[in-house]
Scaffold this motif. Structure first.
Motif, PDB file in Angstrom:
ATOM      1  N   MET A  93      36.126  44.682  50.615  1.00 17.80           N
ATOM      2  CA  MET A  93      36.992  45.151  49.175  1.00 17.80           C
ATOM      3  C   MET A  93      36.640  44.383  48.268  1.00 17.80           C
ATOM      4  SD  MET A  93      40.389  43.262  47.360  1.00 17.80           S
ATOM      5  CE  MET A  93      41.280  43.990  48.974  1.00 17.80           C
ATOM      6  N   HIS A  94      36.203  45.185  47.264  1.00 24.70           N
ATOM      7  CA  HIS A  94      35.888  44.725  45.982  1.00 24.70           C
ATOM      8  C   HIS A  94      36.602  43.850  44.638  1.00 24.70           C
ATOM      9  CE1 HIS A  94      32.601  46.606  47.096  1.00 24.70           C
ATOM     10  NE2 HIS A  94      32.893  47.723  47.803  1.00 24.70           N
ATOM     11  N   VAL A  95      36.418  42.641  44.677  1.00 22.25           N
ATOM     12  CA  VAL A  95      36.978  41.403  43.852  1.00 22.25           C
ATOM     13  C   VAL A  95      36.132  41.522  42.690  1.00 22.25           C
ATOM     14  CG1 VAL A  95      37.663  39.199  43.666  1.00 22.25           C
ATOM     15  CG2 VAL A  95      38.145  40.008  45.860  1.00 22.25           C
ATOM     16  N   VAL A  96      36.045  41.946  41.264  1.00 23.60           N
ATOM     17  CA  VAL A  96      36.160  41.861  40.234  1.00 23.60           C
ATOM     18  C   VAL A  96      36.651  41.182  39.295  1.00 23.60           C
ATOM     19  CG1 VAL A  96      35.161  43.097  38.504  1.00 23.60           C
ATOM     20  CG2 VAL A  96      34.563  44.414  40.649  1.00 23.60           C
ATOM     21  N   VAL A  97      36.732  40.670  38.393  1.00 25.29           N
ATOM     22  CA  VAL A  97      37.198  39.638  37.811  1.00 25.29           C
ATOM     23  C   VAL A  97      36.840  40.436  35.790  1.00 25.29           C
ATOM     24  CG1 VAL A  97      35.861  38.229  37.094  1.00 25.29           C
ATOM     25  CG2 VAL A  97      38.263  37.679  36.264  1.00 25.29           C
ATOM     26  N   THR A  98      37.849  40.771  34.713  1.00 23.74           N
ATOM     27  CA  THR A  98      37.602  41.430  33.387  1.00 23.74           C
ATOM     28  C   THR A  98      37.959  40.018  32.567  1.00 23.74           C
ATOM     29  OG1 THR A  98      39.634  42.358  33.200  1.00 23.74           O
ATOM     30  CG2 THR A  98      37.151  43.660  34.329  1.00 23.74           C
ATOM     31  N   GLY A  99      37.301  39.570  31.492  1.00 24.39           N
ATOM     32  CA  GLY A  99      37.731  39.484  30.226  1.00 24.39           C
ATOM     33  C   GLY A  99      38.313  40.028  29.404  1.00 24.39           C
ATOM     34  N   ALA A 100      39.264  39.822  28.287  1.00 21.91           N
ATOM     35  CA  ALA A 100      39.432  40.374  27.407  1.00 21.91           C
ATOM     36  C   ALA A 100      39.263  39.440  26.438  1.00 21.91           C
ATOM     37  CB  ALA A 100      41.171  40.762  27.188  1.00 21.91           C
ATOM     38  N   LEU A 101      37.863  38.681  25.230  1.00 16.00           N
ATOM     39  CA  LEU A 101      37.907  37.977  24.171  1.00 16.00           C
ATOM     40  C   LEU A 101      38.795  38.547  23.433  1.00 16.00           C
ATOM     41  CD1 LEU A 101      35.997  37.359  25.668  1.00 16.00           C
ATOM     42  CD2 LEU A 101      34.886  36.093  24.425  1.00 16.00           C
ATOM     43  N   VAL A 102      39.698  38.084  22.819  1.00 14.34           N
ATOM     44  CA  VAL A 102      40.444  38.363  22.040  1.00 14.34           C
ATOM     45  C   VAL A 102      40.371  37.711  20.812  1.00 14.34           C
ATOM     46  CG1 VAL A 102      42.923  38.962  21.208  1.00 14.34           C
ATOM     47  CG2 VAL A 102      42.348  39.570  23.248  1.00 14.34           C
ATOM     48  N   GLU A 103      40.355  38.408  19.214  1.00 13.39           N
ATOM     49  CA  GLU A 103      40.392  37.859  17.878  1.00 13.39           C
ATOM     50  C   GLU A 103      40.932  38.570  16.697  1.00 13.39           C
ATOM     51  OE1 GLU A 103      37.000  34.968  16.730  1.00 13.39           O
ATOM     52  OE2 GLU A 103      35.958  36.773  16.096  1.00 13.39           O
ATOM     53  N   ASP A 104      41.369  38.185  15.766  1.00 18.27           N
ATOM     54  CA  ASP A 104      41.914  38.964  14.935  1.00 18.27           C
ATOM     55  C   ASP A 104      42.690  40.776  15.251  1.00 18.27           C
ATOM     56  OD1 ASP A 104      42.005  36.999  13.203  1.00 18.27           O
ATOM     57  OD2 ASP A 104      39.265  37.527  13.094  1.00 18.27           O
ATOM     58  N   GLY A 105      43.400  40.621  15.811  1.00 15.83           N
ATOM     59  CA  GLY A 105      43.962  41.931  16.416  1.00 15.83           C
ATOM     60  C   GLY A 105      43.053  42.498  17.505  1.00 15.83           C
ATOM     61  N   LEU A 163      39.385  47.909  45.698  1.00 13.34           N
ATOM     62  CA  LEU A 163      39.064  47.186  44.560  1.00 13.34           C
ATOM     63  C   LEU A 163      39.834  46.431  43.788  1.00 13.34           C
ATOM     64  CD1 LEU A 163      37.186  46.667  41.804  1.00 13.34           C
ATOM     65  CD2 LEU A 163      38.262  48.980  41.026  1.00 13.34           C
ATOM     66  N   HIS A 164      40.043  45.293  43.270  1.00 19.03           N
ATOM     67  CA  HIS A 164      41.408  44.265  43.123  1.00 19.03           C
ATOM     68  C   HIS A 164      40.444  43.602  41.788  1.00 19.03           C
ATOM     69  CE1 HIS A 164      42.931  40.684  43.104  1.00 19.03           C
ATOM     70  NE2 HIS A 164      41.915  40.155  42.912  1.00 19.03           N
ATOM     71  N   THR A 183      45.625  57.831  33.250  1.00 18.59           N
ATOM     72  CA  THR A 183      45.119  57.019  33.298  1.00 18.59           C
ATOM     73  C   THR A 183      44.480  58.478  35.434  1.00 18.59           C
ATOM     74  OG1 THR A 183      45.294  54.833  33.881  1.00 18.59           O
ATOM     75  CG2 THR A 183      43.743  55.294  35.537  1.00 18.59           C
ATOM     76  N   ASP A 184      42.917  58.426  35.601  1.00 16.00           N
ATOM     77  CA  ASP A 184      42.931  58.952  36.900  1.00 16.00           C
ATOM     78  C   ASP A 184      42.530  58.745  37.721  1.00 16.00           C
ATOM     79  OD1 ASP A 184      41.184  61.216  38.270  1.00 16.00           O
ATOM     80  OD2 ASP A 184      39.644  62.128  36.622  1.00 16.00           O
ATOM     81  N   TRP A 185      43.315  58.440  38.618  1.00 20.38           N
ATOM     82  CA  TRP A 185      43.148  57.099  39.691  1.00 20.38           C
ATOM     83  C   TRP A 185      42.569  58.333  40.457  1.00 20.38           C
ATOM     84  CZ3 TRP A 185      44.584  52.860  39.300  1.00 20.38           C
ATOM     85  CH2 TRP A 185      45.878  52.413  38.301  1.00 20.38           C
ATOM     86  N   SER A 186      42.289  59.323  40.697  1.00 19.91           N
ATOM     87  CA  SER A 186      41.038  60.319  41.557  1.00 19.91           C
ATOM     88  C   SER A 186      39.518  59.487  41.718  1.00 19.91           C
ATOM     89  CB  SER A 186      40.870  61.483  41.631  1.00 19.91           C
ATOM     90  OG  SER A 186      40.714  62.004  40.208  1.00 19.91           O
ATOM     91  N   ILE A 187      39.109  58.749  40.096  1.00 19.61           N
ATOM     92  CA  ILE A 187      38.132  57.951  40.167  1.00 19.61           C
ATOM     93  C   ILE A 187      36.956  56.874  40.745  1.00 19.61           C
ATOM     94  CG2 ILE A 187      37.470  60.404  38.119  1.00 19.61           C
ATOM     95  CD1 ILE A 187      37.791  57.481  36.495  1.00 19.61           C
ATOM     96  N   ILE A 188      38.766  55.754  41.040  1.00 17.08           N
ATOM     97  CA  ILE A 188      38.345  54.766  40.812  1.00 17.08           C
ATOM     98  C   ILE A 188      37.979  54.440  42.289  1.00 17.08           C
ATOM     99  CG2 ILE A 188      39.800  52.545  41.581  1.00 17.08           C
ATOM    100  CD1 ILE A 188      41.069  54.074  39.008  1.00 17.08           C
ATOM    101  N   SER A 189      36.198  54.077  42.377  1.00 23.26           N
ATOM    102  CA  SER A 189      35.986  53.367  43.385  1.00 23.26           C
ATOM    103  C   SER A 189      35.272  52.686  42.538  1.00 23.26           C
ATOM    104  CB  SER A 189      35.592  54.985  44.357  1.00 23.26           C
ATOM    105  OG  SER A 189      34.081  55.218  43.866  1.00 23.26           O
ATOM    106  N   TRP A 190      34.688  51.552  44.233  1.00 21.96           N
ATOM    107  CA  TRP A 190      33.336  50.839  43.471  1.00 21.96           C
ATOM    108  C   TRP A 190      31.835  50.762  44.364  1.00 21.96           C
ATOM    109  CZ3 TRP A 190      33.594  48.440  39.267  1.00 21.96           C
ATOM    110  CH2 TRP A 190      32.604  47.399  38.545  1.00 21.96           C
ATOM    111  N   ASN A 191      30.946  51.256  43.349  1.00 24.36           N
ATOM    112  CA  ASN A 191      30.003  52.137  44.795  1.00 24.36           C
ATOM    113  C   ASN A 191      28.256  50.665  44.690  1.00 24.36           C
ATOM    114  OD1 ASN A 191      30.758  54.237  45.632  1.00 24.36           O
ATOM    115  ND2 ASN A 191      30.221  55.121  43.951  1.00 24.36           N
TER     116      ASN A 191
END
Length: 170
Positions: A1-13, A80-81, A162-170
């Motif tokens: 399993m691949h464990v990934v983290v992403t961040g949404a930096l939010v400013e002024d909308g 993928l997580h 969302t095209d779920w068929s393309i979700i993979s992690w290489n």
């Protein structure tokens, strides 16, 4: 399993997105939230802080970060997580410090997210915190950590886009 983290930096909308190079093997030529792999021994929040500094040159104030949700896809070794976090406060001006991974970064109005090619289309709904996110959290495998929230993607507009068929992690 691949464990990934992403961040949404939010400013002024607006949210800061990175554009993945067209030459990338995984998810080429799409916009995404900045982030990356969680390393052994790291928490998601520690990885988020490290990745935001490596990719954007900012130091996030971890107490301002809150989890928007988790995206799961794939099975077995390809599973993928993705932990998706919102970051409201940081120090520094974001800049593209990972030009080998991203060819552009941009502040995008939250209302414009739906018109962009995104790595995971459902991320737009998560970031916008619209009713689609609530629908997706109840009807897909996007969760807030409660396994009871995972049922089906059917009937959810955010998930249907969302095209779920393309979700993979290489």
């Amino acid at each position: 399993m691949h464990v990934v983290v992403t961040g949404a930096l939010v400013e002024d909308g607006a949210v800061l997105l990175v554009h993945r190079r067209p030459t990338k093997r995984a998810y080429p030529d799409v916009w995404d939230l900045p982030g990356g792999q969680v390393e052994a021994g790291e928490s998601e929040l520690q990885a988020l802080a490290r990745e935001m500094h490596e990719e954007l040159g900012v130091h996030i104030k971890t107490e301002s970060a809150s989890r928007l949700g988790v995206l799961h896809s794939g099975t077995g070794e390809d599973a993928l997580h993705v932990g998706v976090w919102q970051v409201d406060d940081w120090v520094g001006s974001p800049a593209n410090r990972a030009p080998d991974e991203h060819d552009d970064i941009a502040w995008v109005r939250i209302s414009e997210l739906g018109g962009l090619p995104l790595m995971h289309g459902v991320l737009a709904a998560m970031v916008r915190s619209l009713p689609e996110f609530e629908c997706a959290r109840r009807h897909s495998n996007i969760t807030d950590g409660d396994p009871g929230h995972r049922v089906t993607r059917a009937g959810c507009r955010a998930c249907a886009e969302t095209d779920w068929s393309i979700i993979s992690w290489n």
